[in-house]
Design a protein around this motif. Sequence first.
Motif, PDB file in Angstrom:
ATOM      1  N   ALA A 138      -7.164   8.761 -16.556  1.00 18.93           N
ATOM      2  CA  ALA A 138      -7.437   9.010 -15.302  1.00 18.93           C
ATOM      3  C   ALA A 138      -8.574   7.935 -15.446  1.00 18.93           C
ATOM      4  CB  ALA A 138      -7.397  10.638 -15.513  1.00 18.93           C
ATOM      5  N   GLY A 139      -8.580   8.255 -13.920  1.00 26.17           N
ATOM      6  CA  GLY A 139      -9.580   7.482 -13.088  1.00 26.17           C
ATOM      7  C   GLY A 139     -10.536   5.855 -13.942  1.00 26.17           C
ATOM      8  N   VAL A 140      -9.630   5.196 -14.420  1.00 28.92           N
ATOM      9  CA  VAL A 140     -10.020   4.048 -14.937  1.00 28.92           C
ATOM     10  C   VAL A 140     -10.568   2.749 -13.880  1.00 28.92           C
ATOM     11  CG1 VAL A 140      -9.202   1.964 -16.007  1.00 28.92           C
ATOM     12  CG2 VAL A 140      -8.572   4.074 -16.451  1.00 28.92           C
ATOM     13  N   VAL A 151      -9.725   1.317  -8.795  1.00 29.52           N
ATOM     14  CA  VAL A 151      -9.764   2.724 -10.039  1.00 29.52           C
ATOM     15  C   VAL A 151      -8.023   2.921  -9.586  1.00 29.52           C
ATOM     16  CG1 VAL A 151     -10.072   4.667 -10.434  1.00 29.52           C
ATOM     17  CG2 VAL A 151     -11.511   3.518  -9.153  1.00 29.52           C
ATOM     18  N   GLY A 152      -6.952   3.186 -10.925  1.00 28.08           N
ATOM     19  CA  GLY A 152      -6.150   3.975 -11.108  1.00 28.08           C
ATOM     20  C   GLY A 152      -5.719   4.608 -12.133  1.00 28.08           C
ATOM     21  N   ASP A 153      -4.745   5.066 -13.056  1.00 27.93           N
ATOM     22  CA  ASP A 153      -4.249   6.013 -14.074  1.00 27.93           C
ATOM     23  C   ASP A 153      -3.659   5.506 -14.680  1.00 27.93           C
ATOM     24  OD1 ASP A 153      -6.104   8.032 -12.358  1.00 27.93           O
ATOM     25  OD2 ASP A 153      -4.251   9.525 -12.302  1.00 27.93           O
ATOM     26  N   VAL A 154      -3.516   4.855 -15.439  1.00 28.88           N
ATOM     27  CA  VAL A 154      -2.413   4.427 -16.378  1.00 28.88           C
ATOM     28  C   VAL A 154      -1.471   5.377 -17.633  1.00 28.88           C
ATOM     29  CG1 VAL A 154      -2.484   3.019 -19.171  1.00 28.88           C
ATOM     30  CG2 VAL A 154      -4.373   2.793 -17.897  1.00 28.88           C
ATOM     31  N   LEU A 163      -1.089   3.127 -12.126  1.00 28.46           N
ATOM     32  CA  LEU A 163      -0.713   3.781 -10.779  1.00 28.46           C
ATOM     33  C   LEU A 163      -2.364   3.638  -9.968  1.00 28.46           C
ATOM     34  CD1 LEU A 163       0.713   5.163 -12.838  1.00 28.46           C
ATOM     35  CD2 LEU A 163       1.646   5.984 -11.328  1.00 28.46           C
ATOM     36  N   VAL A 164      -2.284   2.563  -8.803  1.00 27.03           N
ATOM     37  CA  VAL A 164      -3.595   3.296  -7.909  1.00 27.03           C
ATOM     38  C   VAL A 164      -3.346   3.929  -6.083  1.00 27.03           C
ATOM     39  CG1 VAL A 164      -4.664   1.746  -6.479  1.00 27.03           C
ATOM     40  CG2 VAL A 164      -3.669   1.157  -8.413  1.00 27.03           C
ATOM     41  N   GLU A 165      -4.528   5.028  -6.496  1.00 29.03           N
ATOM     42  CA  GLU A 165      -3.753   6.013  -5.182  1.00 29.03           C
ATOM     43  C   GLU A 165      -3.543   5.144  -3.494  1.00 29.03           C
ATOM     44  OE1 GLU A 165      -2.017   8.691  -4.144  1.00 29.03           O
ATOM     45  OE2 GLU A 165      -2.664   8.328  -6.427  1.00 29.03           O
ATOM     46  N   THR A 166      -5.012   4.683  -3.464  1.00 32.13           N
ATOM     47  CA  THR A 166      -4.556   3.375  -2.203  1.00 32.13           C
ATOM     48  C   THR A 166      -4.233   2.409  -2.539  1.00 32.13           C
ATOM     49  OG1 THR A 166      -6.962   5.512  -1.788  1.00 32.13           O
ATOM     50  CG2 THR A 166      -6.357   3.625  -0.243  1.00 32.13           C
TER      51      THR A 166
END
Length: 310
Positions: A138-140, A151-154, A163-166
């Motif tokens: 999370a939050g990589v 910043v995203g999750d793998v 996965l990039v939230e924005t």
Amino acid sequence: MRVIDSHTEGEPTRLIVDGGPPLGTGPLALRRERFARNFDDYRRFAVNEPRGSDAVVGALLCEPEDPTAAAGLIFFNNTGYLGMCGHATIGAAVTLARMGRIGPGRHRFETPVGSVTVQLDGPNAVTIENVPSFRHRAGVAVEVDGLGRVVGDVAWGGNWFFLVETAPLPLEMAHIPGLTRAAEAVSRALAAAGITGTDGAAVDHVEFFGPPAAADAQSRNFVLCPGGAYDRSPCGTGTSAKLACLAAAGKLAPGVDWIQESIVGSRFTARYRLDEAGRVIPSITGRAYVVAEATLLRDPGDPFANGIVS
Ligand code: PYC
């Protein structure tokens, strides 16, 4: 080679129903390895230009290892092989129904990364229950050329996703070229930083999220696939990865619908359950339509007989 083409929420699938490579028997993961090692020209022949395009996902219809399963499927695209493919599984189910190979109800398909179930609810309506999905990291944070710190999750949903939230641009079709360039830059940055899935697996799909267009949807996405094409559907494995992240963050409870829009405005309705081991088991509902039945021909004198390498 005989193929049947369909699209699932806009994303094309080419199912090889006859004339595919002789992969023998055994687990689908082993047969995918044989495909890649000894018969890669069949992949290029089937999906690359001039017969296909970068957007086409191929699926090879195989005899399942377990005879109680309805079929085995091996997925591939313009650049290589996939683990699972949600939209192509939905497309294959609709195609197999049209061929009279399956009827309404529940069926099991084997894939290289595990068995999935398929519920055929009508000639075009399918729900798949995917392989267990999970958030790996999370939050990589990664430094990306032209974008700065992203910043995203793998997460795993049958393939590996970042996965990039924005999203860096509005999720509108006019921005597809810019979104593609941005996602490619993220992909390069992940590889350069050594950010991987488990066992060093390449994180080869990038997903940007933003607000949906429709009031009843929860999210819109843009998904870049390995090979450089974007997913016209909301991406079945990408939506599974999204559900795993939402579940891990405590943002979506089991059984609650999540409507995921794609960049072209199509949608999957998704939800998850927890299995006895507490793993996230995503379900994805979408529609597919058969668009062509064809025999692909090969002229030995054709300089591009096996397709153009992209
Ligand atoms: O629907 O899982 C999917 C998918 C993967 C790549 C393209 N579509």
